[in-house]
Design a protein around this motif. Structure first.
Motif, PDB file in Angstrom:
ATOM      1  N   TYR A 145      10.404   9.041   8.595  1.00 20.58           N
ATOM      2  CA  TYR A 145       9.351   9.435   7.659  1.00 20.58           C
ATOM      3  C   TYR A 145       8.551   8.211   7.215  1.00 20.58           C
ATOM      4  N   PHE A 146       9.259   7.138   6.894  1.00 20.77           N
ATOM      5  CA  PHE A 146       8.582   5.891   6.496  1.00 20.77           C
ATOM      6  C   PHE A 146       7.623   5.432   7.594  1.00 20.77           C
ATOM      7  N   GLU A 182      15.472  -6.123  -2.008  1.00 19.66           N
ATOM      8  CA  GLU A 182      15.765  -4.743  -1.625  1.00 19.66           C
ATOM      9  C   GLU A 182      15.140  -4.447  -0.272  1.00 19.66           C
ATOM     10  N   ARG A 183      15.811  -4.822   0.770  1.00 19.19           N
ATOM     11  CA  ARG A 183      15.323  -4.589   2.127  1.00 19.19           C
ATOM     12  C   ARG A 183      16.304  -3.648   2.810  1.00 19.19           C
ATOM     13  N   TYR A 239       3.562   5.969  -2.417  1.00 19.97           N
ATOM     14  CA  TYR A 239       4.713   6.829  -2.126  1.00 19.97           C
ATOM     15  C   TYR A 239       6.054   6.312  -2.646  1.00 19.97           C
ATOM     16  N   GLY A 240       6.104   5.095  -3.135  1.00 14.15           N
ATOM     17  CA  GLY A 240       7.366   4.490  -3.538  1.00 14.15           C
ATOM     18  C   GLY A 240       7.703   3.346  -2.594  1.00 14.15           C
ATOM     19  N   THR A 241       8.629   2.518  -2.993  1.00 15.01           N
ATOM     20  CA  THR A 241       8.966   1.352  -2.186  1.00 15.01           C
ATOM     21  C   THR A 241       9.566   1.777  -0.847  1.00 15.01           C
ATOM     22  N   PRO A 242       9.447   0.906   0.146  1.00 19.34           N
ATOM     23  CA  PRO A 242      10.106   1.230   1.413  1.00 19.34           C
ATOM     24  C   PRO A 242      11.592   1.559   1.232  1.00 19.34           C
ATOM     25  N   ALA A 243      12.284   0.825   0.369  1.00 22.58           N
ATOM     26  CA  ALA A 243      13.707   1.104   0.143  1.00 22.58           C
ATOM     27  C   ALA A 243      13.912   2.522  -0.396  1.00 22.58           C
ATOM     28  N   GLU A 244      13.056   2.944  -1.338  1.00 21.55           N
ATOM     29  CA  GLU A 244      13.156   4.298  -1.891  1.00 21.55           C
ATOM     30  C   GLU A 244      12.871   5.356  -0.823  1.00 21.55           C
ATOM     31  N   VAL A 274       0.846  -1.195   0.000  1.00 18.30           N
ATOM     32  CA  VAL A 274       0.000   0.000   0.000  1.00 18.30           C
ATOM     33  C   VAL A 274       0.884   1.249   0.000  1.00 18.30           C
ATOM     34  N   ILE A 275       1.900   1.243   0.849  1.00 20.30           N
ATOM     35  CA  ILE A 275       2.840   2.372   0.901  1.00 20.30           C
ATOM     36  C   ILE A 275       3.516   2.550  -0.446  1.00 20.30           C
ATOM     37  N   ALA A 276       4.006   1.448  -1.020  1.00 21.39           N
ATOM     38  CA  ALA A 276       4.707   1.513  -2.310  1.00 21.39           C
ATOM     39  C   ALA A 276       3.801   2.050  -3.408  1.00 21.39           C
ATOM     40  N   GLY A 277       2.539   1.654  -3.383  1.00 16.74           N
ATOM     41  CA  GLY A 277       1.600   2.113  -4.398  1.00 16.74           C
ATOM     42  C   GLY A 277       1.341   3.607  -4.351  1.00 16.74           C
TER      43      GLY A 277
END
Length: 177
Positions: free
Chosen positions: A53-54, A114-115, A39-44, A34-37
């Protein structure tokens, strides 16, 4: 009913959660997806704005996810419940199942993913993080669900049975203390 799956990264929250939701005919949501969709991937996000912020985004979207009103399997991020506010939110609206996944299985699943919290870390560093978080998951969970087998279909079948038993004996204020 909402079932929130927690556990260390690569413990199977998304993989098993999606399959179990399909078998039960429930909705499925993965908080990181949901976050990636949006705001971008957690890694980004970690790279651009940092973990704090994440975690703010995570709390906001967690509140939304817990308001669905439908039977849902919700895969949490590995660090979601480390934040006290998130733990309170989830405890109030969901049953928490900890996927207590064997470290060797986790290590094989992490691979080249990518963690952000394991990028560039040694196996010893990852194990230390795993061991640090284990007691927290154990304390936060309503149910500890051991994942010691690599038999994907058996784990799913056992998890479905576990959730069906929760439907039979739901968490109440009296038995949740």
């Amino acid at each position: 009913m909402i079932i929130a799956l927690t556990g260390f990264m690569a413990s199977g929250k998304t993989t098993f959660g999606r399959a179990v939701a399909a078998q039960l005919g429930w909705d499925f949501a993965d908080l990181d997806e949901v976050i990636a969709g949006r705001y971008g991937t957690p890694a980004e996000i970690f790279a651009a704005r940092g973990e704090a912020y994440f975690r703010e985004l995570e709390t906001s979207l967690l509140q939304e996810a817990l308001q669905s009103g439908r039977d849902t399997i919700l895969a949490l991020g590995g660090g979601t419940l480390l934040r006290e506010e998130n733990l309170r939110l989830v405890k109030a609206r969901a049953t928490i199942i900890w996927l207590d996944t064997d470290f060797d299985i986790i290590l094989s699943e992490i691979g080249n993913a990518e963690r952000p919290l394991v990028r560039g870390k040694s196996v010893a560093d990852i194990r230390a993080l795993y061991e640090t978080r284990r007691p927290f998951y154990e304390t936060a969970a309503d149910i500890a669900f051991p994942v010691v087998s690599r038999d994907y279909l058996q784990v799913i079948a056992d998890l479905v049975l576990c959730i069906r038993s929760i439907q039979t004996f739901p968490k109440t204020a009296e038995n949740n203390e």
